[in-house]
Design a protein around this motif. Structure first.
Motif, PDB file in Angstrom:
ATOM      1  N   ILE A 123      16.388  12.270  -6.707  1.00 11.40           N
ATOM      2  CA  ILE A 123      17.775  12.726  -6.565  1.00 11.40           C
ATOM      3  C   ILE A 123      17.875  14.237  -6.417  1.00 11.40           C
ATOM      4  O   ILE A 123      18.895  14.747  -5.955  1.00 11.40           O
ATOM      5  N   THR A 190      18.494   6.404  -9.387  1.00  8.87           N
ATOM      6  CA  THR A 190      18.951   6.809  -8.057  1.00  8.87           C
ATOM      7  C   THR A 190      20.329   6.236  -7.725  1.00  8.87           C
ATOM      8  O   THR A 190      21.127   6.885  -7.057  1.00  8.87           O
ATOM      9  N   SER A 194      22.581   9.493  -7.881  1.00  8.60           N
ATOM     10  CA  SER A 194      22.303  10.044  -6.548  1.00  8.60           C
ATOM     11  C   SER A 194      23.437  10.951  -6.119  1.00  8.60           C
ATOM     12  O   SER A 194      24.597  10.729  -6.454  1.00  8.60           O
ATOM     13  N   GLN A 195      23.067  12.003  -5.363  1.00  2.31           N
ATOM     14  CA  GLN A 195      24.038  12.998  -4.953  1.00  2.31           C
ATOM     15  C   GLN A 195      24.030  13.133  -3.438  1.00  2.31           C
ATOM     16  O   GLN A 195      22.974  13.162  -2.814  1.00  2.31           O
ATOM     17  N   ALA A 198      21.703  15.729  -1.463  1.00  2.00           N
ATOM     18  CA  ALA A 198      20.245  15.648  -1.427  1.00  2.00           C
ATOM     19  C   ALA A 198      19.729  15.783  -0.008  1.00  2.00           C
ATOM     20  O   ALA A 198      20.273  15.220   0.936  1.00  2.00           O
TER      21      ALA A 198
END
Length: 204
Positions: A123, A190, A194-195, A198
Motif C-alpha cells: 500500500i 490491502t 489501500s490508497q 499508490a
C-alpha cells in the motif's frame, strides 16, 4: 510527493521491515519454518545445482530489483531497496527469542507478521524484495490474476520443493499453513488500507 507523505512512507516501510525481521527471529528461525520467499527459492536451487545460497539469492534479487525499477517506477525501486537493506540490519539487532514451542502457533503468528509487513509495503508502493516483488512483476503482465493468488502459487511451489528435497514434510505442512495466513493478511491489509495515490496499481 508531499514532505509529510514522504516521511510517512519511510516510517511505515521501516515498520514493515521490522515486522519481517521479528517474524524470522521470533517464530520462523527456531522452528525452521520457511513459507516461501527468495531465501526458500535459493535453498531449492542450491540443493538442485550446488550453487551457494547467498549467490543464488543475489542472482535472483538483483535482476528482480532492476526490473522493478524499470517496470514499476524509480520510487518503487528505491523504497524496495531500502527495505531490502534495512531487513538484514533488524535481523542482526533482534536476538532470536523463544516465544512458543507450538509449531502451529509459530506458523500462524509468524505468518501474520509477514502478511502485515508485505501488505504495508504494497500500500506504500513498494515490495519487501522477496517473492512479492516477483508477484508484482507478473501481476503487471497478467493483470487478471490477483496478486495474493500469484504470491501463493510462487511460495507454494517453493515450499513443496523444499519439502521434497529435505523430506521434512511436517515442516512443509506448517509452512503452508503459515503461507495461508500470510496471503489472508495481505488481502485484508490491502483491501482495508489501500490508497488511490499508490504508484503501483495492484489487484488484491
Amino acid at each position: 510527493m508531499q514532505k509529510n507523505e514522504f516521511i510517512l512512507d519511510y516510517i511505515l516501510i521501516t515498520f514493515s521491515s521490522l515486522l519481517m525481521a521479528l517474524a524470522v527471529m521470533l517464530f520462523f528461525k527456531e522452528h525452521t519454518l520457511a513459507p516461501g520467499g527468495i531465501t526458500g527459492m535459493s535453498i531449492v536451487v542450491n540443493a538442485l545445482t550446488g550453487f551457494p545460497v547467498e549467490y543464488v539469492s543475489l542472482g535472483i534479487s538483483v535482476p528482480l530489483l532492476i526490473m522493478g525499477i524499470l517496470f514499476l517506477g524509480k520510487s518503487f525501486g528505491i523504497k524496495t531497496l531500502y527495505i531490502t537493506l534495512t531487513a538484514p540490519l533488524f535481523l542482526k539487532i533482534i536476538p532470536q527469542t523463544h516465544v512458543t514451542s507450538n509449531l502451529l502457533l509459530a506458523g500462524v503468528l509468524g505468518g501474520l507478521l509477514v502478511g502485515i509487513s508485505i501488505g504495508i509495503a504494497i500500500i506504500r508502493g513498494c515490495a519487501t524484495g522477496g517473492t512479492d516483488l516477483l508477484a508484482m512483476l507478473i501481476n503487471k503482465v497478467m493483470t487478471k490474476l490477483k496478486l495474493p493468488v500469484i504470491l501463493f502459487i510462487l511460495d507454494g511451489i517453493v515450499i513443496i520443493g523444499s519439502g521434497l528435497i529435505s523430506r521434512n514434510y511436517m515442516v512443509s505442512v506448517y509452512s503452508l499453513i503459515s503461507l495461508f495466513v500470510i496471503i489472508s493478511s495481505i488481502g485484508f491489509i490491502t483491501r482495508r488500507f489501500s490508497q488511490p495515490r499508490a504508484e503501483v496499481t495492484l489487484q488484491s
